[in-house]
Design a protein around this motif. Structure first.
Motif, PDB file in Angstrom:
ATOM      1  N   SER A   3       0.844  -1.193   0.000  1.00 10.76           N
ATOM      2  CA  SER A   3       0.000   0.000   0.000  1.00 10.76           C
ATOM      3  C   SER A   3       0.879   1.243   0.000  1.00 10.76           C
ATOM      4  CB  SER A   3      -0.899   0.003   1.236  1.00 10.76           C
ATOM      5  OG  SER A   3      -1.719   1.158   1.270  1.00 10.76           O
ATOM      6  N   VAL A   4       0.497   2.222  -0.782  1.00 10.11           N
ATOM      7  CA  VAL A   4       1.243   3.484  -0.831  1.00 10.11           C
ATOM      8  C   VAL A   4       0.909   4.321   0.397  1.00 10.11           C
ATOM      9  CG1 VAL A   4       1.600   5.634  -2.106  1.00 10.11           C
ATOM     10  CG2 VAL A   4       1.308   3.468  -3.360  1.00 10.11           C
ATOM     11  N   LEU A   5       1.957   4.789   1.075  1.00 13.42           N
ATOM     12  CA  LEU A   5       1.805   5.703   2.208  1.00 13.42           C
ATOM     13  C   LEU A   5       2.365   7.057   1.814  1.00 13.42           C
ATOM     14  CD1 LEU A   5       3.145   3.721   5.318  1.00 13.42           C
ATOM     15  CD2 LEU A   5       0.764   4.139   4.716  1.00 13.42           C
ATOM     16  N   GLU A   6       1.592   8.103   1.980  1.00 16.49           N
ATOM     17  CA  GLU A   6       2.107   9.448   1.766  1.00 16.49           C
ATOM     18  C   GLU A   6       2.793   9.899   3.055  1.00 16.49           C
ATOM     19  OE1 GLU A   6      -1.169  11.835   0.472  1.00 16.49           O
ATOM     20  OE2 GLU A   6      -1.176  10.953  -1.551  1.00 16.49           O
ATOM     21  N   LEU A   7       4.087  10.250   2.944  1.00 13.07           N
ATOM     22  CA  LEU A   7       4.891  10.610   4.112  1.00 13.07           C
ATOM     23  C   LEU A   7       5.605  11.939   3.875  1.00 13.07           C
ATOM     24  CD1 LEU A   7       6.516   7.131   4.917  1.00 13.07           C
ATOM     25  CD2 LEU A   7       4.541   8.180   6.055  1.00 13.07           C
ATOM     26  N   PRO A   8       4.862  13.045   3.785  1.00 12.37           N
ATOM     27  CA  PRO A   8       5.506  14.341   3.536  1.00 12.37           C
ATOM     28  C   PRO A   8       6.412  14.747   4.684  1.00 12.37           C
ATOM     29  CG  PRO A   8       3.219  14.643   4.187  1.00 12.37           C
ATOM     30  CD  PRO A   8       3.408  13.166   3.986  1.00 12.37           C
ATOM     31  N   GLY A  36       6.191  15.363  -1.594  1.00 13.67           N
ATOM     32  CA  GLY A  36       5.651  14.198  -2.293  1.00 13.67           C
ATOM     33  C   GLY A  36       6.262  12.871  -1.895  1.00 13.67           C
ATOM     34  N   SER A  37       6.955  12.813  -0.761  1.00 10.65           N
ATOM     35  CA  SER A  37       7.572  11.556  -0.337  1.00 10.65           C
ATOM     36  C   SER A  37       6.515  10.482  -0.085  1.00 10.65           C
ATOM     37  CB  SER A  37       8.384  11.760   0.939  1.00 10.65           C
ATOM     38  OG  SER A  37       9.544  12.525   0.696  1.00 10.65           O
ATOM     39  N   VAL A  38       6.792   9.276  -0.582  1.00 13.82           N
ATOM     40  CA  VAL A  38       5.882   8.147  -0.374  1.00 13.82           C
ATOM     41  C   VAL A  38       6.690   6.916   0.008  1.00 13.82           C
ATOM     42  CG1 VAL A  38       3.960   8.894  -1.844  1.00 13.82           C
ATOM     43  CG2 VAL A  38       5.912   7.685  -2.872  1.00 13.82           C
ATOM     44  N   ALA A  39       6.007   5.961   0.627  1.00  8.73           N
ATOM     45  CA  ALA A  39       6.601   4.677   0.972  1.00  8.73           C
ATOM     46  C   ALA A  39       5.704   3.574   0.446  1.00  8.73           C
ATOM     47  CB  ALA A  39       6.765   4.557   2.483  1.00  8.73           C
ATOM     48  N   ILE A  49       1.283  -5.245   2.856  1.00  4.92           N
ATOM     49  CA  ILE A  49      -0.029  -5.645   3.374  1.00  4.92           C
ATOM     50  C   ILE A  49       0.037  -7.096   3.852  1.00  4.92           C
ATOM     51  CG2 ILE A  49      -2.456  -6.042   2.776  1.00  4.92           C
ATOM     52  CD1 ILE A  49      -2.156  -3.746   0.724  1.00  4.92           C
ATOM     53  N   ASN A  50       0.680  -7.962   3.049  1.00  2.00           N
ATOM     54  CA  ASN A  50       0.846  -9.355   3.450  1.00  2.00           C
ATOM     55  C   ASN A  50       2.323  -9.733   3.557  1.00  2.00           C
ATOM     56  OD1 ASN A  50       1.271  -9.210   0.703  1.00  2.00           O
ATOM     57  ND2 ASN A  50       0.186 -11.116   0.212  1.00  2.00           N
ATOM     58  N   THR A  51       3.143  -8.731   3.839  1.00  2.00           N
ATOM     59  CA  THR A  51       4.558  -8.902   4.151  1.00  2.00           C
ATOM     60  C   THR A  51       4.934  -7.776   5.101  1.00  2.00           C
ATOM     61  OG1 THR A  51       6.823  -8.894   3.257  1.00  2.00           O
ATOM     62  CG2 THR A  51       5.192  -7.589   2.070  1.00  2.00           C
ATOM     63  N   PRO A  52       5.840  -8.006   6.059  1.00  2.00           N
ATOM     64  CA  PRO A  52       6.139  -6.974   7.061  1.00  2.00           C
ATOM     65  C   PRO A  52       7.190  -5.970   6.635  1.00  2.00           C
ATOM     66  CG  PRO A  52       7.282  -8.995   7.634  1.00  2.00           C
ATOM     67  CD  PRO A  52       6.467  -9.307   6.404  1.00  2.00           C
ATOM     68  N   LEU A  53       7.412  -5.824   5.337  1.00  2.00           N
ATOM     69  CA  LEU A  53       8.438  -4.923   4.837  1.00  2.00           C
ATOM     70  C   LEU A  53       7.837  -3.579   4.450  1.00  2.00           C
ATOM     71  CD1 LEU A  53      10.344  -7.395   2.463  1.00  2.00           C
ATOM     72  CD2 LEU A  53      10.782  -6.925   4.886  1.00  2.00           C
ATOM     73  N   CYS A  54       8.607  -2.518   4.687  1.00  2.00           N
ATOM     74  CA  CYS A  54       8.188  -1.177   4.258  1.00  2.00           C
ATOM     75  C   CYS A  54       9.386  -0.476   3.641  1.00  2.00           C
ATOM     76  CB  CYS A  54       7.667  -0.368   5.447  1.00  2.00           C
ATOM     77  SG  CYS A  54       7.156   1.315   5.017  1.00  2.00           S
ATOM     78  N   PHE A  55       9.235  -0.061   2.389  1.00  2.00           N
ATOM     79  CA  PHE A  55      10.285   0.662   1.673  1.00  2.00           C
ATOM     80  C   PHE A  55      10.035   2.153   1.905  1.00  2.00           C
ATOM     81  CE2 PHE A  55       9.644  -3.449  -0.183  1.00  2.00           C
ATOM     82  CZ  PHE A  55      10.928  -3.910  -0.429  1.00  2.00           C
ATOM     83  N   SER A  56      10.818   2.743   2.805  1.00  2.00           N
ATOM     84  CA  SER A  56      10.463   4.053   3.366  1.00  2.00           C
ATOM     85  C   SER A  56      11.288   5.228   2.846  1.00  2.00           C
ATOM     86  CB  SER A  56      10.555   3.997   4.894  1.00  2.00           C
ATOM     87  OG  SER A  56      11.823   3.514   5.305  1.00  2.00           O
ATOM     88  N   GLY A  57      12.163   5.010   1.854  1.00  2.00           N
ATOM     89  CA  GLY A  57      12.891   6.130   1.270  1.00  2.00           C
ATOM     90  C   GLY A  57      13.753   6.845   2.286  1.00  2.00           C
ATOM     91  N   ASP A  58      13.655   8.179   2.302  1.00  2.00           N
ATOM     92  CA  ASP A  58      14.493   8.996   3.184  1.00  2.00           C
ATOM     93  C   ASP A  58      13.754   9.462   4.439  1.00  2.00           C
ATOM     94  OD1 ASP A  58      16.671   8.795   1.542  1.00  2.00           O
ATOM     95  OD2 ASP A  58      16.579  10.839   0.759  1.00  2.00           O
ATOM     96  N   THR A  59      12.593   8.906   4.726  1.00  2.00           N
ATOM     97  CA  THR A  59      11.839   9.387   5.890  1.00  2.00           C
ATOM     98  C   THR A  59      12.545   9.041   7.193  1.00  2.00           C
ATOM     99  OG1 THR A  59       9.760   9.249   4.687  1.00  2.00           O
ATOM    100  CG2 THR A  59       9.616   9.290   7.084  1.00  2.00           C
ATOM    101  N   VAL A  60      13.116   7.853   7.283  1.00  2.00           N
ATOM    102  CA  VAL A  60      13.890   7.444   8.460  1.00  2.00           C
ATOM    103  C   VAL A  60      15.268   6.998   7.982  1.00  2.00           C
ATOM    104  CG1 VAL A  60      14.093   5.790  10.363  1.00  2.00           C
ATOM    105  CG2 VAL A  60      11.859   6.740   9.767  1.00  2.00           C
ATOM    106  N   LEU A  61      16.312   7.645   8.500  1.00  2.00           N
ATOM    107  CA  LEU A  61      17.693   7.263   8.209  1.00  2.00           C
ATOM    108  C   LEU A  61      18.446   7.110   9.520  1.00  2.00           C
ATOM    109  CD1 LEU A  61      18.483   9.727   5.257  1.00  2.00           C
ATOM    110  CD2 LEU A  61      17.733   7.345   5.082  1.00  2.00           C
ATOM    111  N   TYR A  62      19.498   6.310   9.495  1.00  2.00           N
ATOM    112  CA  TYR A  62      20.316   6.124  10.693  1.00  2.00           C
ATOM    113  C   TYR A  62      21.601   6.947  10.635  1.00  2.00           C
ATOM    114  CZ  TYR A  62      17.284   2.196  11.916  1.00  2.00           C
ATOM    115  OH  TYR A  62      16.195   1.417  12.245  1.00  2.00           O
ATOM    116  N   LEU A  63      22.153   7.145   9.436  1.00  2.00           N
ATOM    117  CA  LEU A  63      23.400   7.900   9.290  1.00  2.00           C
ATOM    118  C   LEU A  63      23.238   9.362   9.666  1.00  2.00           C
ATOM    119  CD1 LEU A  63      24.808   6.617   5.880  1.00  2.00           C
ATOM    120  CD2 LEU A  63      25.800   6.235   8.131  1.00  2.00           C
ATOM    121  N   MET A  64      22.045   9.879   9.472  1.00  2.00           N
ATOM    122  CA  MET A  64      21.794  11.308   9.660  1.00  2.00           C
ATOM    123  C   MET A  64      20.301  11.519   9.822  1.00  2.00           C
ATOM    124  SD  MET A  64      22.449  12.385   5.712  1.00  2.00           S
ATOM    125  CE  MET A  64      21.773  11.369   4.398  1.00  2.00           C
ATOM    126  N   ALA A  65      19.958  12.701  10.279  1.00  2.00           N
ATOM    127  CA  ALA A  65      18.547  13.094  10.296  1.00  2.00           C
ATOM    128  C   ALA A  65      18.198  13.612   8.906  1.00  2.00           C
ATOM    129  CB  ALA A  65      18.298  14.177  11.336  1.00  2.00           C
TER     130      ALA A  65
END
Length: 359
Positions: free
Chosen positions: A168-173, A178-181, A185-201
């Motif tokens: 499912s597409v999530l809008e994450l401005p 226009g950021s989306v993830a 729905i039937n897998t626990p994976l989420c491709f979240s782009g740059d919304t959450v990073l560990y190297l930096m904020a």
């Protein structure tokens, strides 16, 4: 064993491709190849360089993926994520991109953004010559709408399938409007782009419509947090750097980082007021202890200066929107006797009542 891609999940099969991307902090952008049966979806592409194109091409060859038959999903249109679309992705391949992102993905929108950001930097108190130098190389969003590719606009709740797996597409401005993830729905994976990073904020978007990007970003973090707490998703497959520890813990850190910066800003303004000073935006931003290898923001490379002054402006705007600071227009003369409007900041009664817990 793959030379160019690392298998990171089995249901569905997912490979991470570390596409080279030399930047101030990062050295790569993670594209993801999702396969189930004969269906393939590639998440993000990489920066528009020969090295990146060769690396991504070699990875797809190694995985037996035909770029013409694959579908492509863009988490946002920044050049390090969508820059290879123009010369690498075949015209007949289907590309999914966010509706809002496509609205910003034109040459005219890029020019309008450059002009707006330059004007905002001047209002911070920077000389226009300095502001122009920082903004001159700025072309954040690739003009995807002008490339002639087969593009399908997507938005909140739209469903994309890869074989038996549904997302499912999530809008994450926040990072961009226009950021989306892609949330499983039937897998626990989420491709979240740059919304959450560990190297930096992640940086937050300074927008011509002056929407509160901090408020949007905090809401996007809350949405991911809710899905993680419910067990709907378990992993955030991020765009830069490795997964490190708990995504829930990292979301808490990122929330604290931005709210803490706002508290620092309000405290800086209050301290200056007690000595009879009113600081402009540039003075406030320069006084924040950024994690940079220089004594001053202005010693950084232009792109890093742009990033810091943009984030500082977004944080100041959030403090004003929350009623913690008040902007006061102050006109000064810059070199060449050009009249320049700058803004200075005052704390408000609300900030005084909140004391140390400003936001």
């Amino acid at each position: 064993m793959s030379t160019y891609a690392e298998k990171i999940a089995d249901q569905p099969s997912v490979w991470r491709v570390p596409v080279p991307f030399a930047n101030v902090i990062t050295t790569e952008m993670s594209a993801y190849v999702i396969k189930d049966g004969s269906e393939v979806l590639v998440v993000d592409t990489g920066a528009p360089t020969k090295e990146a194109a060769e690396f991504l091409g070699a990875a797809l060859d190694e995985l037996g993926v035909d770029p013409k038959k694959a579908r492509w999903f863009l988490t946002h249109l920044h050049f390090d994520h969508a820059g290879l679309v123009k010369d690498f992705v075949p015209k007949e391949a289907l590309i999914y991109a966010s509706r809002r992102g496509l609205a910003d993905g034109t040459s005219a929108s890029n020019e309008a953004l450059r002009s707006y950001v330059c004007d905002r930097f001047v209002k911070l108190g920077l000389e226009r010559k300095h502001a122009r130098a920082i903004c001159a190389p700025l072309q954040l969003n690739v003009p995807l709408a002008e490339y002639g590719h087969q593009v399908q606009a997507v938005g909140e709740g739209d469903e994309i399938t890869v074989g038996h797996y549904r997302f499912s597409v999530l809008e994450l401005p926040g990072h961009t409007p226009g950021s989306v993830a892609l949330a499983g729905i039937n897998t626990p994976l989420c491709f979240s782009g740059d919304t959450v990073l560990y190297l930096m904020a992640p940086g937050l978007a300074l927008r011509p419509d002056e929407t509160d990007a901090v408020a949007d970003y905090l809401e996007s973090l809350r949405r991911l947090e809710t899905l993680l707490e419910a067990g709907t998703i378990e992993r955030l497959l991020i765009a830069h750097g490795p997964e490190k520890g708990s995504p829930l813990a990292r979301i808490g850190e990122l929330r604290g980082r931005h709210l803490g910066r706002c508290e620092e800003i309000v405290a800086l303004v209050g301290q200056a007021e007690r000595t009879g000073q009113l600081l402009n935006g540039a003075e406030i931003i320069k006084a924040i202890p950024w994690r940079i290898p220089y004594e001053s923001v202005d010693q950084c490379e232009p792109l890093q200066q742009w990033s810091i002054y943009s984030l500082g402006t977004v944080l100041l705007d959030h403090c004003v929107a929350e009623g913690l600071l008040e902007e006061v227009v102050s006109s000064t003369l810059e070199a060449g006797s050009e009249l320049q409007e700058a803004r200075v900041y005052k704390t408000t009664a609300k900030a005084s009542r909140k004391g140390g817990n400003h936001v």
